[in-house]
Motif scaffolding. Structure first.
Motif, PDB file in Angstrom:
ATOM      1  N   GLY A   1      67.005  48.754  50.502  1.00 57.82           N
ATOM      2  CA  GLY A   1      67.042  49.479  52.014  1.00 57.82           C
ATOM      3  C   GLY A   1      66.983  50.899  51.699  1.00 57.82           C
ATOM      4  O   GLY A   1      67.284  51.546  50.705  1.00 57.82           O
TER       5      GLY A   1
ATOM      6  N   THR B   1      61.760  48.200  52.044  1.00 59.96           N
ATOM      7  CA  THR B   1      60.718  48.740  53.167  1.00 59.96           C
ATOM      8  C   THR B   1      59.946  49.888  52.730  1.00 59.96           C
ATOM      9  O   THR B   1      60.451  50.316  51.660  1.00 59.96           O
TER      10      THR B   1
ATOM     11  N   LEU C   1      66.405  45.505  59.926  1.00 57.75           N
ATOM     12  CA  LEU C   1      67.029  45.493  58.822  1.00 57.75           C
ATOM     13  C   LEU C   1      68.569  46.288  58.615  1.00 57.75           C
ATOM     14  O   LEU C   1      69.315  45.872  58.219  1.00 57.75           O
TER      15      LEU C   1
END
Lengths: 550, 163
Positions: free
Chosen positions: A487, A509, A532
Motif C-alpha cells: 500500500g 496499488t 484498501l
C-alpha cells in the motif's frame, strides 16, 4: 455406614439429578459480595457489575486501594538544589487480551476459521486531565510507543475481549521526562504504601506521601543489589551473588537465600514470580545465556531448574512476568523473552536464540492487531519505514537498512548498501519493507516504460530477503505461499492459505488507486478495490484477507 | 501419638433429614464442621434428629461428603494432609456444573459451612475472572436486565482511548 450408602447413591446420580433452576441473578447479596471480594482487579470487578442489575447493586465500583502520588522526592546524581525536582511516578498495567470470537458481528469481514491468539498490551493510564485516556507502553521497556501508528485503533472497547491483568509496573522519571534507570517495586499496603527501588546497586525505600528516601543498609549487599519485586506482599531483593531478602513494611529484613558462588557468574539477576513460585533468572549478556533457579525455601538456597514447562518468562526493564504458552496460540513454552537491541527469545530446551520477529507465533504475543506493519508518515520520501517490535526499521534507495531504537534513537545497521543489486538502471524506483512470516523482505519496485513510443508504463518487482549474518539483501525468486500487499501507507504480508488463493504474488496499488494483482514479474489480472484503507485496520488473523479481496 | 483420635468421646451419631425426606447418619465431628449444626448441637444438647427443610438431599449429601473429608483429615494435621485436602477440594469443584454449584453454595451458606462457602465462591470467582460480560451471563444463564441506555453507558466506561 448409612452415610456411605447415601453418598454412593448421590454420587451415581450426581450428573443426572438436578435441583431445579439456578437463579444466579437472585443470589443473596452477601454471597455476591464474597464472590466479588475474590475478584482482585478493576477489570473483573467492572465486568462483574456489568452482568445484571442485582449484581451491579450488590457491590460498589472498584476502588483503587491506593491513589498514587504523582511525585516523589528527588533521588539521583548530585546536583544543585534548585535542580533537584521531584521524580514522577507512573504505573502501567500489562494486560493479556484474547481476541473476540470469530463470529463477532462487529467485523463484517471476519473469517470463520481465525485462530485465537492472545496478545499482551501494556497501558499507562494518564492521571490527568482525562482519566479515560491511555498511553500504550513498550511491554518490556519503560517507554511509551509514540507516536502510535495511524492504524492503531483510537479506542478499544475492552468489553470485546477477554482481559486478564498480568502485572503492574512502576517507573520513575526525572522532571525532564527521561526515565530513571531504577527498578521500582511498590507495596500497595493501604496503611503504609511505599516504594523500594534499586538504583546503581543500592536499595532505597520511601514511604509514599510523607517520607524521604532511606538506603536499606544491612551491611552485606550494600552496593550490589540487582533487582527488587513484590513477593508474598513483601519487598524481595536480590544481590549479585544471589543473596535474597524479604523486607516487610517495618523494614525488617529476612534472608531467604544465602549468597552462593554458583550464582556469581551472571551479569544481571532478575526475580520473577511464576505460578506463585519465586524464580531467579541469571542473564549472561556476552554469551548470551540464561540460567533459571527456583527457591528452595527450607534450604534457603537457589536450585537451578532445566525446564519452565509451559511457561514463558518475559524479562522487562521495569517488570518481569511469567505467562503460559497455552494462552498464546502456537507458542512453545520453556523459553525466555527479553529486550536486547530488539526482542529476543531464548529457548531453554536447546539454548538457542532468535529474534522475536523471526517467529510469528512469538512476535504475535506483542502485536496489537495491525499496529506494527504500518509505515509512519513524514520521513524522507526515499526511505521506507517499518515499525517492528519496539524499533523503527528504515531503508534507503541503495538498500542500506537500519534499525532505530525509538527511545534512544540509537541506530543499528542491519544491511549495508548494495548498489549492484539494488540500483539497477530503472527510471523510477521505490523500496518497501514488509514483514512476512517474521522475516523482513524488501520489495523493490521498478517502474519503466514498456516501449519508447508508448506512455504506458510497466511495473516490475524485485523481492529481497535480509541475510542477517552477511548484513545484505539477497534477491529471492519465490514467496512460497505468501502474498505481499503493497500500500502507499502500509504494506503487509499474509498467507495465501487464509483466503484459498495462490501464494507467491504481490498485490499493489498504482497511482490511480487501481488494485493490481501480479504474479511473479507478470501482471496476471487486475481488480478494483475501493477499500484498501479500511483493510489495513484489521489484523490479518482476524480477517480472511484473500477472501475479502477475491 | 493418636491420643487425640482415641479420646473422641463424641463418636455420637446424628441424623440429618433433608427437605425431601432423605436422611443421613453422620458422626457429630463431621456434622459440626457446619456452623449451623454445631449451634444446634450446642444449644439443644442431645437432639439426635435434625431437620433441614431448606436443603435438598442431593446437596446435603454433597455438603456432608465435603465435611467428612475435612473432619477426617483434621485429626492428623501434618503438611502432607493439607496437600491432600487441597487436591481433594480441587477435584470436588472441578466438574461442578453451574446448576449444582448454585444449589451447593446456597446449601453451604444456609448451613454456615464457612470453609466450603470459601471454596465454592472461589470457584465462582474463577469462572468470572478474565471473562467477557456476555460469557459470564452465558455461564450463569443470566439475562441482562439493564435498559438500553444504561448498557451503552457501561460500554463507554469500559473503553480504552489511546493518546
Amino acid at each position: 455406614m448409612t452415610l456411605e450408602i447415601h453418598l454412593r447413591i448421590f454420587l451415581t446420580k450426581r450428573t443426572t439429578h438436578s435441583g431445579g433452576r439456578a437463579p444466579w441473578s437472585d443470589l443473596p447479596n452477601e454471597l455476591l459480595e464474597v464472590i466479588a471480594c475474590r475478584l482482585h482487579n478493576k477489570t473483573d470487578v467492572t465486568r462483574f457489575r456489568s452482568v445484571c442489575e442485582s449484581w451491579r447493586s450488590s457491590i460498589l465500583p472498584f476502588q483503587e486501594t491506593l491513589i498514587l502520588p504523582q511525585q516523589v522526592p528527588y533521588l539521583g546524581p548530585a546536583c544543585p538544589p534548585e535542580l533537584e525536582r521531584p521524580l514522577l511516578l507512573a504505573e502501567s498495567t500489562v494486560y493479556r487480551l484474547s481476541p473476540p470470537p470469530a463470529d463477532d458481528g462487529g467485523c463484517p469481514m471476519a473469517s470463520s476459521g481465525s485462530t485465537s491468539w492472545g496478545w499482551l498490551i501494556k497501558l499507562n493510564q494518564s492521571p490527568q486531565p482525562q482519566p479515560g485516556r491511555f498511553h500504550v507502553m513498550n511491554p518490556l521497556c519503560r517507554h511509551q510507543f509514540q507516536p502510535l501508528p495511524n492504524s492503531f485503533p483510537k479506542v478499544i472497547d475492552s468489553l470485546q475481549f477477554r482481559v486478564f491483568e498480568m502485572a503492574k509496573s512502576y517507573t520513575l522519571q526525572f522532571s525532564n521526562l527521561t526515565y530513571c534507570n531504577y527498578k521500582v517495586a511498590l507495596s500497595p499496603s493501604p496503611d503504609c504504601p511505599s516504594l523500594m527501588i534499586v538504583a546503581s546497586g543500592v536499595l532505597w525505600h520511601i514511604k509514599l506521601g510523607h517520607g524521604r528516601w532511606t538506603a536499606i543498609d544491612d551491611m552485606v549487599s550494600q552496593l550490589s543489589y540487582e533487582d527488587v519485586i513484590i513477593y508474598q506482599g513483601k519487598f524481595c531483593a536480590v544481590d549479585e551473588l544471589g543473596r535474597t531478602m524479604l523486607v516487610d513494611s517495618s523494614m525488617h529484613i529476612m534472608e531467604i537465600a544465602s549468597p552462593s558462588p554458583i550464582m556469581a557468574g551472571g551479569d544481571k539477576k532478575n526475580l520473577v514470580v511464576s505460578n506463585g513460585e519465586l524464580l531467579l533468572v541469571d542473564a549472561y549478556f556476552k554469551v548470551p545465556y540464561f540460567r533459571v533457579f527456583k527457591l528452595n525455601v527450607d534450604q534457603r538456597r537457589w536450585v537451578e531448574i532445566r525446564s519452565l514447562d509451559d511457561q514463558i518468562l518475559l524479562l522487562g526493564h521495569d517488570c518481569s512476568l511469567s505467562v503460559s504458552a497455552r494462552d498464546f496460540g502456537g507458542c512453545k513454552g520453556n523459553c525466555i523473552i527479553y529486550a536486547d537491541s530488539s526482542y529476543r527469545v531464548f529457548d531453554l530446551d536447546d539454548g538457542s536464540f532468535f529474534p522475536v520477529h523471526r517467529r510469528p507465533e512469538y512476535a504475535r504475543i506483542f502485536h496489537p492487531p495491525s499496529t506494527w506493519s504500518r509505515s509512519s508518515p513524514g520521513l524522507p520520501a526515499n526511505m521506507a519505514v517499518f515499525c517492528t517490535v519496539g524499533k523503527f526499521c528504515a531503508v534507503d534507495e541503495l538498500g542500506r537498512t537500519a534499525l532505530l531504537d525509538s527511545s534512544s534513537l540509537h541506530v543499528t545497521e542491519i544491511a549495508l548498501s548494495n548498489p549492484e543489486e539494488m540500483a539497477r538502471c530503472h527510471s523510477n524506483r521505490k523500496k518497501k519493507l514488509i514483514e512476512s512470516n517474521g522475516e523482513l523482505p524488501l520489495v523493490d519496485t521498478y517502474l519503466f516504460r514498456e516501449s519508447p513510443n508508448s506512455s504506458a508504463r510497466g511495473q516490475k518487482f524485485g523481492v529481497f530477503k535480509l541475510n542477517v549474518e552477511q548484513n545484505r539483501w539477497f534477491e529471492i525468486r519465490s514467496l512460497d505461499d505468501q502474498i505481499l500487499f503493497l500500500g502507499h501507507d502500509c504494506s503487509f504480508a499474509d498467507s495465501a492459505r487464509h483466503g484459498g488463493c495462490k501464494g507467491n504474488c504481490i498485490l499493489f496499488t498504482d497511482s490511480s488507486a487501481v488494485f493490481w494483482c501480479s504474479t511473479w514479474m507478470t501482471v496476471a489480472f487486475r481488480q478494483l478495490i475501493k477499500t484498501l484503507n479500511t483493510l489495513v485496520y484489521f489484523t490479518h488473523h482476524q480477517l480472511g484477507l484473500g477472501q475479502a479481496l477475491l | 501419638m493418636s491420643s487425640s483420635s482415641t479420646t473422641t468421646t463424641t463418636t455420637r451419631l446424628l441424623m440429618l433429614k433433608a427437605s425431601d425426606g432423605v436422611t443421613f447418619e453422620v458422626e457429630e465431628a463431621v456434622a459440626t464442621k457446619l456452623g449451623a449444626i454445631n449451634n444446634m448441637v450446642e444449644e439443644e444438647g442431645s437432639e439426635d434428629l435434625i431437620c433441614l427443610p431448606n436443603v435438598n438431599g442431593k446437596f446435603l449429601g454433597m455438603v456432608l461428603e465435603w465435611c467428612k473429608k475435612h473432619a477426617n483429615n483434621n485429626t492428623n494435621s501434618d503438611k502432607g494432609n493439607d496437600e491432600v485436602n487441597k487436591w481433594w477440594d480441587k477435584e470436588f469443584v472441578m466438574d461442578l456444573d453451574q446448576n449444582t454449584l448454585y444449589h451447593l453454595l446456597m446449601a453451604a451458606d444456609y448451613l454456615s459451612g464457612t470453609e466450603l462457602v470459601d471454596l465454592l465462591t472461589e470457584k465462582v470467582a474463577s469462572m468470572i475472572r478474565g471473562k467477557k460480560v456476555e460469557e459470564i451471563r452465558e455461564t450463569f444463564k443470566i439475562k441482562s436486565d439493564f435498559l438500553p441506555g444504561q448498557e451503552e453507558e457501561i460500554r463507554k466506561k469500559n473503553s480504552w482511548a489511546f493518546e
